[in-house]
Enzyme design. Sequence first.
Site, PDB file in Angstrom:
ATOM      1  N   HIS A 186       0.833  -1.204   0.000  1.00  0.00           N
ATOM      2  CA  HIS A 186       0.000   0.000   0.000  1.00  0.00           C
ATOM      3  C   HIS A 186       0.866   1.252   0.000  1.00  0.00           C
ATOM      4  CE1 HIS A 186      -3.886  -2.052   1.616  1.00  0.00           C
ATOM      5  NE2 HIS A 186      -3.884  -1.955   0.308  1.00  0.00           N
ATOM      6  N   GLU A 414       1.563 -16.156 -15.658  1.00  0.00           N
ATOM      7  CA  GLU A 414       2.268 -15.857 -14.408  1.00  0.00           C
ATOM      8  C   GLU A 414       3.112 -17.037 -13.955  1.00  0.00           C
ATOM      9  OE1 GLU A 414      -0.904 -13.591 -11.762  1.00  0.00           O
ATOM     10  OE2 GLU A 414      -1.771 -15.316 -12.798  1.00  0.00           O
ATOM     11  N   ASN A 437       4.770  -9.412 -12.160  1.00  0.00           N
ATOM     12  CA  ASN A 437       5.059  -9.475 -10.722  1.00  0.00           C
ATOM     13  C   ASN A 437       5.191 -10.928 -10.272  1.00  0.00           C
ATOM     14  OD1 ASN A 437       4.606  -6.751 -10.963  1.00  0.00           O
ATOM     15  ND2 ASN A 437       2.818  -6.683  -9.647  1.00  0.00           N
ATOM     16  N   ASP A 438       4.151 -11.716 -10.540  1.00  0.00           N
ATOM     17  CA  ASP A 438       4.195 -13.116 -10.118  1.00  0.00           C
ATOM     18  C   ASP A 438       5.123 -13.944 -10.997  1.00  0.00           C
ATOM     19  OD1 ASP A 438       2.728 -13.302  -7.795  1.00  0.00           O
ATOM     20  OD2 ASP A 438       0.811 -13.499  -8.819  1.00  0.00           O
ATOM     21  N   ARG A 448       8.167 -11.761  -3.326  1.00  0.00           N
ATOM     22  CA  ARG A 448       8.365 -10.355  -3.643  1.00  0.00           C
ATOM     23  C   ARG A 448       8.169  -9.435  -2.446  1.00  0.00           C
ATOM     24  NH1 ARG A 448       3.108 -10.286  -7.566  1.00  0.00           N
ATOM     25  NH2 ARG A 448       1.669  -9.129  -6.247  1.00  0.00           N
ATOM     26  N   CYS A 485       0.718  -6.733 -17.929  1.00  0.00           N
ATOM     27  CA  CYS A 485      -0.050  -5.942 -16.969  1.00  0.00           C
ATOM     28  C   CYS A 485       0.625  -5.866 -15.607  1.00  0.00           C
ATOM     29  CB  CYS A 485      -1.464  -6.495 -16.815  1.00  0.00           C
ATOM     30  SG  CYS A 485      -1.538  -8.172 -16.141  1.00  0.00           S
TER      31      CYS A 485
END
Length: 560
Positions: A186, A414, A437-438, A448, A485
């Site tokens: 966040h 992913e 990311n994954d 991560r 993405c």
Amino acid sequence: MAQTYRGAGVSPGAGYGPVKRLTREVPQPAPDARHAGDAEAEARRAVAAMEQTAQDLTARGERAGGEAAEVLSAQALMARDPALADDVRRRVGEGADAARAVSEAMAVYRDMLASAGEYLAARVADLDDVRDRIVARLMGAPIPGIPDSDSPFVLVAEDLAPADTAVLDPAQVVAFVTREGGPTSHTAILARSLGLPAVVACAGADAIAEGTLLLVDGATGEVVADPDPAAVEAATTAAAARARAAAQSSGPGRTADGHPVPLLANIGGPQDLPAALENGAEGVGLYRTEFLFLDRADAPGHDEQVAAYRAVLEAFPGGKVVVRTLDAGADKPLAFLPAPAAEPNPALGERGLRMMRRFPETMDAQLAALAEAERGTDAELQVMAPMVTDAEDADWFAAAAAKAGVEQAGVMIEVPAAALRARHIAASAAFFSIGTNDLTQYTCAADRETGGLGRFQDPWQPGVLDLVSVAASAAAEAGRPCGVCGEAAADPLLACVLTGLGVTSLSMGASALPLVRAALARVELAQCRAAAAAALAARGPEEARAAAAAALPGLAELGL
């Protein structure tokens, strides 16, 4: 003498100034602290402090607006959790004073989050902040927060709570650096929304003394203590050039020689549309629908889902809207579905499509709502499943989507196995969307959220780029589009490399769109392909970035 630290740059820009440290020194209740005997009054005091904290967090979110309001609303829900309040009352009933009861009850929740997988583990800092705010109220201590200063400064902390990040004043805090955190925390999300230079997962940040002059590059992740004046000038000049280029960029994404690269926005719901439209998104490349399902006792009904999906589709007439079906499971548990058996590593467990194959009625309901939401709109709806592993997964999802009336069903790439066998998956998938990311996390076996593994969480790792290349090539051979993405798309230099690897669209947080658009407009497709080849030939991530930059001289003026 200058000393350089490295972390993950999560919000571009350069900041320079003296360090001020954020300390969260809230006095901790003694392990045997007991109340005076009136358990009912002590319980009321504890619950009142929890509610006051929730109200304060909500008010901060309303003042900040945008993504901050959503994040702080989620924190307020933590403070108002009925199960937590019941646990606090029980502990007070057993003799604990209010502060001790809150601290011990929240420690149980903290342990559960820390061991529940990447998504929920990333919320530990949020929970710690809620705890500290409640305990401080109960003990009459100052509420933890941003230090006061008469002049601008760089904020350095172990981690930042969303409640602090959301109300940072960019005129006073010129940048921040944290030892913990990751690009999907966040804190990182809010830093990007504020346009505040930020570096997280910076090893050694806890050793930087207060008052040290610090140069923070939120694009490269480089943090320099006591830098040379020339380095400060170079970094700030490059940051200013990037800001000017971003402000001047407009129109659809394309290279200098006209090769189209649609630039799309990642969103979590209709509340994110204003930022996407303001930054020139051509559509949505990732609609994270799980935010509609999390933190509730019952699944959203058909009409509620239709309304949430249609609001996004209607915002992009003639544009593409890519919706990710519910990405939940072991690391994002849903209260209305039975939890799977205990998993030692939830990130590798039943999540995404794996979870939906156990509960197909939930998937069917979402697909039906999506099909209805598209009717009467001019947007192009594409729906994709997360955590697809093989051709059987892709076949199953395509059949479920077709049954519900969804015409374009694709998959997220992913899992490394999916990238390696993409040519088989393409037989039933209408499109690919690579979640870097994954894909990076799984390819390099590096969680991560673990700051010390930053080198292995870098999408510039040539092994990750190899898999992107394989997937994009398989998509091209099958006549399928292949987008990205993940956070990699938001890196302007890497966006050019991805284009050279054959990626057909890029989706990212809205604030990153202008600079990526500007970078693409300065290079030709042949240069992107040369940069991609150079990056693939490199031995490691730093060499890959340097080799790509050398092949794209048009980006030098942006300091990329």
